[in-house]
Design an enzyme around this catalytic site. Structure first.
Site, mmCIF file in Angstrom:
data_model
loop_
_atom_site.group_PDB
_atom_site.id
_atom_site.type_symbol
_atom_site.label_atom_id
_atom_site.label_comp_id
_atom_site.label_asym_id
_atom_site.label_seq_id
_atom_site.Cartn_x
_atom_site.Cartn_y
_atom_site.Cartn_z
ATOM 1 C CB VAL A 1 18.778 -1.560 -34.127
ATOM 2 C CG1 VAL A 1 19.661 -3.197 -34.487
ATOM 3 C CG2 VAL A 1 19.561 -0.170 -34.193
ATOM 4 C CB ALA B 1 26.087 8.708 -24.028
ATOM 5 C CB SER C 1 14.109 3.959 -29.873
ATOM 6 O OG SER C 1 11.737 3.580 -29.887
ATOM 7 C CB ILE D 1 29.405 13.111 -18.474
ATOM 8 C CG1 ILE D 1 27.286 13.074 -18.328
ATOM 9 C CG2 ILE D 1 30.076 14.278 -19.333
ATOM 10 C CD1 ILE D 1 27.122 14.587 -17.939
ATOM 11 C CB ALA E 1 27.435 15.612 -10.303
ATOM 12 N N GLY F 1 20.544 7.654 -28.471
ATOM 13 C CA GLY F 1 21.446 9.055 -28.181
ATOM 14 C C GLY F 1 21.784 8.901 -26.884
ATOM 15 C CE LYS G 1 30.570 17.701 -8.309
ATOM 16 N NZ LYS G 1 30.470 16.663 -9.006
#
Length: 503
Positions: free
Chosen positions: A186, A17, A40, A348, A51, A14, A79
């Site tokens: 997993v 990403a 999990s 990101i 940022a 999770g 920003k």
């Protein structure tokens, strides 16, 4: 004809990403992807302040998310750029703006005219001709208006937000659009005996999840792309030696909120400062060959400007990327694909870029090798360009006060970066490309901000009379100052726009 069955997509992991991937596939490929995400609750996320770059605005728009709701939920601030302190030399600073310096004239970049005037000693610093820099220094903010003039179109903005709030928000969105979540770790990865593709995952709770396309968002562990498929890793630590970060939040100070991230050079790396609505994110990115973890933790504790809200947490990493981010039927996104330190807030963006490419090249009935090769080429190009831009920040320094800075100042460079720097030093030119990160203004900001002055400039900048250029620069300087003076204080705008989360 019957429509093809949806591709069974299994996302492992999770965090930002994983849930960015799930949200985008669910929203942008309705009916084409059957999405299941495994994560999990026992496995935490890297929850330091985040940022970002302006490209995230487009991601939010494409999903149809309300910007102000996103700001409130993640306690975000705006920003306008990144403030670099002590990189070129101790005591110097500059802002890498999310926007332009002036405007091109007759196909010649603004900075060439500025270089001509600078050589004649008749011009203020180039930062005075960037609207986002002037606004950032004044701690003011206003959104980019639609249908504005040239000055309005000369800047953009990004967000600074609480990463621990981002993934839950995207999870709610993805689940509302049909994504199914499975809780568990997993414990086994099974491959098809004939093809070698990943066929199914087994969890510690007894679940067996089969899929056609697997997305590895398992972080540095890279369970699918790395441990299972053994996809090679290309190490870049020879150019980017920082391999640790000591991170901690501190209380937000009273007073104005800066609409920018700050990066301050340290003896063995650099430290970040990211102002949010409710706290400030801090961290020291450092080379473990030049300072110990204990010393780095002590250094960041001594540098924060507010009361620490937690003990420093050390994160370990290595710079580099997979030679294949899409291998067989596994696509690595996020840290499983590669890692570049957060000096220019690219983490990101690299997730977003990979997700965007995956949407464009999403398989229909089967995975096409041409799509896979195209995806890898595009991802590789983005990583490589960002790598060179980050290296520039270290190499383009006059600092000789520590072993770390002596090393990065004198190290051999990747051939492509060496060529780009030679081009700049000779003629003030920046290699132009139309897609990807860090276009001309970004390179100009770092070169000039860190004292790399070219020997020449575009000869076409000599055509207009000098007094005409001087008057144009004076007019631009006045227009920028007048425009920014009419903008509200950053924190005031957050409240006026409904972006502030009520206490």
């Amino acid at each position: 004809m019957n429509a093809p069955a949806p591709v069974r997509v299994v996302i492992l992991g999770g965090g930002t990403a994983g849930w960015m991937t799930a949200a985008a596939l669910a929203k942008l490929l309705p009916g084409q992807a059957d999405i299941q995400l495994i994560e999990s609750e026992e496995i935490g996320i890297v929850g330091v302040g985040e940022a970002t770059l302006p490209h995230l605005r487009e991601f939010i728009r494409r999903l149809g998310l309300d910007e102000m709701e996103f700001m409130r939920t993640t306690r975000a601030t705006f920003k306008l750029g990144i403030d670099f302190v002590d990189f070129g030399a101790i005591g110097e600073r500059y802002i890498h703006p999310f926007g332009a310096y002036g405007t091109d004239i007759a196909g010649v970049g603004f900075h060439h005219y500025w270089l001509r005037m600078q050589a004649a000693g008749q011009v203020p610093p180039i930062c005075d001709f960037s609207l986002p820099i002037v606004a950032a220094r004044g701690k003011r903010f206003a959104p980019v208006p639609e249908g504005g003039d040239l000055l309005d179109s000369s800047y953009s903005y990004a967000y600074q937000f609480d990463a621990t709030r981002m993934a839950p928000m995207l999870r709610r969105f993805a689940e509302a659009h049909g994504t199914r979540r499975t809780e568990g770790k997993v414990v086994a990865v099974e491959r098809d005996a004939a093809s070698g593709d990943v066929a199914r995952l087994r969890t510690d709770r007894g679940d067996v999840i089969e899929g056609d396309l697997f997305i590895d968002c398992s972080g540095f562990r890279a369970l699918l792309i790395g441990e299972t498929l053994q996809s090679p890793w290309e190490d870049w630590s020879e150019w980017l030696p920082c391999d640790r970060a000591a991170a901690l939040p501190c209380a937000a100070p009273d007073g104005p909120i800066e609409p920018y991230t700050r990066a301050t050079a340290m003896p063995a790396g650099w430290r970040w400062r990211i102002p949010l609505q409710h706290r400030v994110g801090n961290g020291y990115v450092f080379s473990s060959n030049h300072v110990s973890e204990d010393e780095a933790c002590a250094a960041i504790l001594g540098a924060v400007e507010g009361e620490p809200l937690a003990d420093p947490r050390v994160l370990r990493f290595r710079a580099g990327r997979r030679t294949k981010s899409w291998d067989r039927n596994v696509v690595a996104i996020g840290l499983a694909s590669g890692f570049l330190e957060p000096l220019e807030s690219t983490s990101i963006h690299l997730v977003q870029q990979a997700v965007t490419r995956l949407v464009e090249l999403f398989p229909q009935r089967r995975i096409d090798a041409c799509d896979r090769d195209s995806f890898n080429a595009l991802v590789d190009r983005e990583y490589d360009r960002i790598r060179d831009f980050l290296i520039l920040h270290y190499h383009a320094t006059r600092r000789d006060d520590s072993d770390f800075w002596n090393h990065v100042r004198t190290m051999a460079l990747p051939p492509e970066l060496e060529r780009k720097m030679a081009l700049w030093k000779d003629s003030g030119r920046v290699e132009l490309y139309t897609e990807g990160l860090f276009l001309e203004a970004s390179w100009v900001a770092v070169y000039l901000g860190q004292g790399v002055m070219p020997r020449g400039y575009d000869q076409r900048a000599d055509i207009p009379p000098q007094n005409r250029i001087a008057q144009s620069l004076a007019d631009l300087d006045g227009a920028i100052r007048s425009r920014v003076a009419a903008w509200p204080d950053h924190a005031e705008y957050l409240r006026q726009a409904g972006a502030w989360e009520a206490a």
